[in-house]
Design a protein around this motif. Structure first.
Motif, PDB file in Angstrom:
ATOM      1  N   LYS A 228      -1.714  -2.912 -12.212  1.00 40.50           N
ATOM      2  CA  LYS A 228      -2.846  -3.849 -12.207  1.00 40.50           C
ATOM      3  C   LYS A 228      -2.455  -5.296 -11.883  1.00 40.50           C
ATOM      4  N   TYR A 229      -1.214  -5.495 -11.437  1.00 35.37           N
ATOM      5  CA  TYR A 229      -0.841  -6.833 -10.977  1.00 35.37           C
ATOM      6  C   TYR A 229      -1.784  -7.203  -9.826  1.00 35.37           C
ATOM      7  N   ALA A 230      -2.264  -8.448  -9.801  1.00 34.22           N
ATOM      8  CA  ALA A 230      -3.232  -8.828  -8.765  1.00 34.22           C
ATOM      9  C   ALA A 230      -2.987 -10.234  -8.253  1.00 34.22           C
ATOM     10  N   GLU A 231      -3.255 -10.427  -6.970  1.00 34.22           N
ATOM     11  CA  GLU A 231      -3.184 -11.762  -6.374  1.00 34.22           C
ATOM     12  C   GLU A 231      -4.487 -12.041  -5.622  1.00 34.22           C
ATOM     13  N   ASN A 232      -4.932 -13.298  -5.663  1.00 33.85           N
ATOM     14  CA  ASN A 232      -6.113 -13.705  -4.913  1.00 33.85           C
ATOM     15  C   ASN A 232      -5.740 -13.851  -3.440  1.00 33.85           C
ATOM     16  N   LYS A 233      -6.683 -13.529  -2.573  1.00 32.78           N
ATOM     17  CA  LYS A 233      -6.440 -13.598  -1.132  1.00 32.78           C
ATOM     18  C   LYS A 233      -5.969 -14.989  -0.681  1.00 32.78           C
ATOM     19  N   GLU A 234      -6.449 -16.039  -1.393  1.00 30.26           N
ATOM     20  CA  GLU A 234      -6.130 -17.402  -0.973  1.00 30.26           C
ATOM     21  C   GLU A 234      -4.637 -17.731  -1.051  1.00 30.26           C
ATOM     22  N   ILE A 235      -3.878 -16.946  -1.811  1.00 29.73           N
ATOM     23  CA  ILE A 235      -2.436 -17.250  -1.898  1.00 29.73           C
ATOM     24  C   ILE A 235      -1.550 -16.103  -1.459  1.00 29.73           C
ATOM     25  N   THR A 236      -2.134 -14.928  -1.270  1.00 33.25           N
ATOM     26  CA  THR A 236      -1.293 -13.739  -1.161  1.00 33.25           C
ATOM     27  C   THR A 236      -0.774 -13.500   0.251  1.00 33.25           C
ATOM     28  N   LYS A 237       0.350 -12.805   0.314  1.00 28.77           N
ATOM     29  CA  LYS A 237       0.836 -12.276   1.597  1.00 28.77           C
ATOM     30  C   LYS A 237       0.601 -10.767   1.639  1.00 28.77           C
ATOM     31  N   LEU A 238      -0.013 -10.241   0.582  1.00 31.77           N
ATOM     32  CA  LEU A 238      -0.248  -8.803   0.496  1.00 31.77           C
ATOM     33  C   LEU A 238      -1.409  -8.385   1.398  1.00 31.77           C
ATOM     34  N   ALA A 239      -1.385  -7.128   1.813  1.00 27.38           N
ATOM     35  CA  ALA A 239      -2.499  -6.546   2.565  1.00 27.38           C
ATOM     36  C   ALA A 239      -2.809  -5.185   1.955  1.00 27.38           C
ATOM     37  N   ASP A 240      -4.004  -4.677   2.264  1.00 30.97           N
ATOM     38  CA  ASP A 240      -4.443  -3.390   1.731  1.00 30.97           C
ATOM     39  C   ASP A 240      -3.404  -2.312   2.045  1.00 30.97           C
ATOM     40  N   GLY A 241      -2.975  -1.578   1.000  1.00 30.74           N
ATOM     41  CA  GLY A 241      -2.028  -0.489   1.216  1.00 30.74           C
ATOM     42  C   GLY A 241      -0.561  -0.872   1.073  1.00 30.74           C
ATOM     43  N   ASN A 242      -0.272  -2.177   0.950  1.00 31.14           N
ATOM     44  CA  ASN A 242       1.116  -2.626   0.737  1.00 31.14           C
ATOM     45  C   ASN A 242       1.647  -2.122  -0.606  1.00 31.14           C
ATOM     46  N   SER A 243       2.987  -2.213  -0.751  1.00 32.60           N
ATOM     47  CA  SER A 243       3.590  -1.890  -2.043  1.00 32.60           C
ATOM     48  C   SER A 243       3.477  -3.094  -2.970  1.00 32.60           C
ATOM     49  N   CYS A 244       3.245  -2.814  -4.247  1.00 31.38           N
ATOM     50  CA  CYS A 244       3.132  -3.862  -5.265  1.00 31.38           C
ATOM     51  C   CYS A 244       4.468  -4.589  -5.420  1.00 31.38           C
ATOM     52  N   PRO A 245       4.462  -5.921  -5.508  1.00 32.95           N
ATOM     53  CA  PRO A 245       5.724  -6.654  -5.694  1.00 32.95           C
ATOM     54  C   PRO A 245       6.339  -6.456  -7.087  1.00 32.95           C
ATOM     55  N   LYS A 246       5.582  -5.888  -8.024  1.00 35.83           N
ATOM     56  CA  LYS A 246       6.089  -5.700  -9.400  1.00 35.83           C
ATOM     57  C   LYS A 246       6.508  -4.267  -9.703  1.00 35.83           C
ATOM     58  N   CYS A 247       5.923  -3.296  -8.976  1.00 41.28           N
ATOM     59  CA  CYS A 247       6.285  -1.895  -9.216  1.00 41.28           C
ATOM     60  C   CYS A 247       6.123  -1.169  -7.878  1.00 41.28           C
ATOM     61  N   SER A 248       6.168   0.160  -7.880  1.00 41.86           N
ATOM     62  CA  SER A 248       6.088   0.871  -6.590  1.00 41.86           C
ATOM     63  C   SER A 248       4.659   1.264  -6.219  1.00 41.86           C
ATOM     64  N   GLY A 249       3.677   0.832  -7.023  1.00 41.94           N
ATOM     65  CA  GLY A 249       2.281   1.203  -6.783  1.00 41.94           C
ATOM     66  C   GLY A 249       1.739   0.664  -5.465  1.00 41.94           C
ATOM     67  N   LYS A 250       0.601   1.189  -5.053  1.00 38.43           N
ATOM     68  CA  LYS A 250      -0.061   0.727  -3.830  1.00 38.43           C
ATOM     69  C   LYS A 250      -1.087  -0.362  -4.174  1.00 38.43           C
ATOM     70  N   VAL A 251      -1.166  -1.352  -3.303  1.00 40.26           N
ATOM     71  CA  VAL A 251      -2.083  -2.462  -3.517  1.00 40.26           C
ATOM     72  C   VAL A 251      -3.400  -2.186  -2.793  1.00 40.26           C
ATOM     73  N   LYS A 252      -4.525  -2.466  -3.474  1.00 38.24           N
ATOM     74  CA  LYS A 252      -5.836  -2.202  -2.883  1.00 38.24           C
ATOM     75  C   LYS A 252      -6.632  -3.504  -2.772  1.00 38.24           C
ATOM     76  N   GLU A 253      -7.267  -3.701  -1.632  1.00 33.27           N
ATOM     77  CA  GLU A 253      -8.129  -4.868  -1.449  1.00 33.27           C
ATOM     78  C   GLU A 253      -9.472  -4.624  -2.143  1.00 33.27           C
ATOM     79  N   THR A 254      -9.935  -5.592  -2.927  1.00 32.53           N
ATOM     80  CA  THR A 254     -11.144  -5.425  -3.735  1.00 32.53           C
ATOM     81  C   THR A 254     -11.962  -6.716  -3.734  1.00 32.53           C
ATOM     82  N   GLN A 255     -13.274  -6.594  -3.600  1.00 30.96           N
ATOM     83  CA  GLN A 255     -14.150  -7.761  -3.791  1.00 30.96           C
ATOM     84  C   GLN A 255     -14.335  -7.972  -5.286  1.00 30.96           C
ATOM     85  N   SER A 256     -14.404  -9.214  -5.719  1.00 26.45           N
ATOM     86  CA  SER A 256     -14.466  -9.438  -7.160  1.00 26.45           C
ATOM     87  C   SER A 256     -15.173 -10.746  -7.515  1.00 26.45           C
TER      88      SER A 256
END
Ligand SMILES: [Zn+2]
Length: 410
Positions: A228-256
């Motif tokens: 459940k580690y999360a970053e806001n789009k305004e600062i992140t380099k992550l994209a949908d489907g990337n690996s989480c920088p804290k664990c091996s999980g997959k990152v999902k893009e979400t409106q919030s």
């Protein structure tokens, strides 16, 4: 509360100028009245919800040592100038008729005011730490006030400020506040995601936001499906489907929707406004500060966005305007008795006692208003029967009146 006595009424038609579900249901249900774009009155039903949210926040802020207070809405120029926040675009300026220039702003954040107050009471490390908060209307200049109560020009907010002798002490408190915030949102029926965000114009460091996943949200966040580690789009380099920088999980893009935020303000405000203390060795140091906000109307609106169906709101019991929506059908004397019994035993109940409305209209109103439990007493039932239905479920059952007390545990 009897529906026949309530001065507000439900509205069948969807308001033409509101796209957001939260505003549509709140206006149709008689919770709020729209005075201007982004400016709403809290009607009796809406205020009940808002006060419940306020009380949950109070309880959790008091548990982490927050001391409740109340600061002025009018904030004089002398407070905001030292931090260069006087003429920021977010402010609404209050201009007296006799003055050419505004000398007050309608408060949109109270770091400066409370820091100035603290200079009168903080001298030594022994006066620290402490934290204080208020629940008050705030004013922000929104170019496009839309999304109903998600983005208002005037809105109720809880703002807590903490004062510390060291960065380490602030860091510890920051964690406590984070846990308290999770509890607040959970108790309000929201599943909040702790998200790393940009500091914006207020601070150079990262800040943290509490986001709730919702399609209508104006924020885009990247959330790890595992930790459940999360970053806001305004600062992140992550994209949908990337690996989480804290664990091996997959990152999902979400409106919030952002329902709360916490800031490490460091010594920015204390240095600008002269809030210093003597440490144990007699050295003069600036106080280290944190700020912690929750928008109450936004919490209310977010709950509706994530908890409704096509007929209306589905409130969690914790913040529902009433626990029970009692309906009387046909001429009977029993419904009034049930209302009195509930009322006397302290159950919050709204009672639809109107004689000129059809069963269909009363059921539609109960669904729109969204109290957790609907009870129906009808002329067709025998004296010891009552119909019971949860707002969140389809099932309707008729039970013995002597037994319905056990259904009232929330
Ligand atoms: Zn992860």
């Amino acid at each position: 509360m009897k529906v026949s006595k309530l001065f507000t009424k439900t509205i069948r038609e969807t308001p033409a100028d509101e796209e957001a579900i939260n505003a549509q249901f709140l206006m149709r249900g008689g919770f709020v009245f729209k005075n201007s774009a982004g400016v709403y009155s809290m009607l009796p039903l809406g205020l009940r919800v808002l006060q419940k949210i306020a009380n949950i926040i109070r309880e959790e802020m008091n548990l982490i040592g927050g001391q409740e207070m109340f600061m002025p809405t009018l904030v004089e120029k002398k407070y905001m100038e030292p931090t260069n926040r006087w003429d920021l675009e977010v402010g609404y300026f209050a201009k007296a008729k006799s003055e050419k220039e505004a000398s007050f702003v309608l408060g949109w954040s109270h770091e400066e005011v409370l820091t100035s107050i603290a200079t009168k009471y903080v001298n030594s490390y022994k006066d620290l730490p402490f934290s204080a908060y208020q629940i008050q209307n705030k004013f922000r200049h929104e170019a496009r006030a839309k999304s109903g109560l998600l983005r208002g020009r005037e809105f109720m907010m809880k703002d807590l400020y903490s004062f510390h002798a060291s960065q380490e002490d602030l860091d510890d408190y920051y964690e406590k506040a984070r846990e308290a915030y999770y509890k607040v949102f959970k108790r309000c029926g929201l599943d909040a995601i702790y998200t790393v965000a940009a500091g914006g114009v207020f601070t150079e460091k990262f800040t943290h936001e509490f986001q709730v996943a919702a399609e209508v949200g104006e924020d885009t966040i990247y959330v790890c499906s595992e930790c459940k580690y999360a970053e806001n789009k305004e600062i992140t380099k992550l994209a949908d489907g990337n690996s989480c920088p804290k664990c091996s999980g997959k990152v999902k893009e979400t409106q919030s929707i952002e329902v709360g935020n916490i800031f490490d303000n460091g010594t920015r405000y204390s240095e600008a406004l002269g809030l210093y203390f003597m440490d144990e060795n007699g050295n003069k140091k600036p106080v280290v500060m944190g700020a912690y906000g929750i928008g109450l109307g936004r919490v209310m609106a977010t709950v509706i966005e994530v908890s409704h169906d096509d007929r209306g709101i589905i409130w969690p019991a914790s913040i529902a305007p009433f626990k029970v929506h009692l309906i009387s059908l046909g001429k009977n004397t029993e419904a009034e008795k049930v209302y009195n019994e509930l009322h006397e035993s302290g159950v919050e109940v709204i009672y639809d006692d109107r004689e000129d409305k059809s069963a269909g209209e009363k059921f539609a109103d109960a669904d729109l208003i969204g109290c957790p439990l609907r009870l129906v007493v009808s002329a067709k039932m025998s004296e010891d029967e009552i119909e019971i239905k949860k707002r969140s479920e389809k099932e309707v059952s008729v039970i013995k009146r002597s037994e319905f007390a056990k259904h009232l545990k929330f």
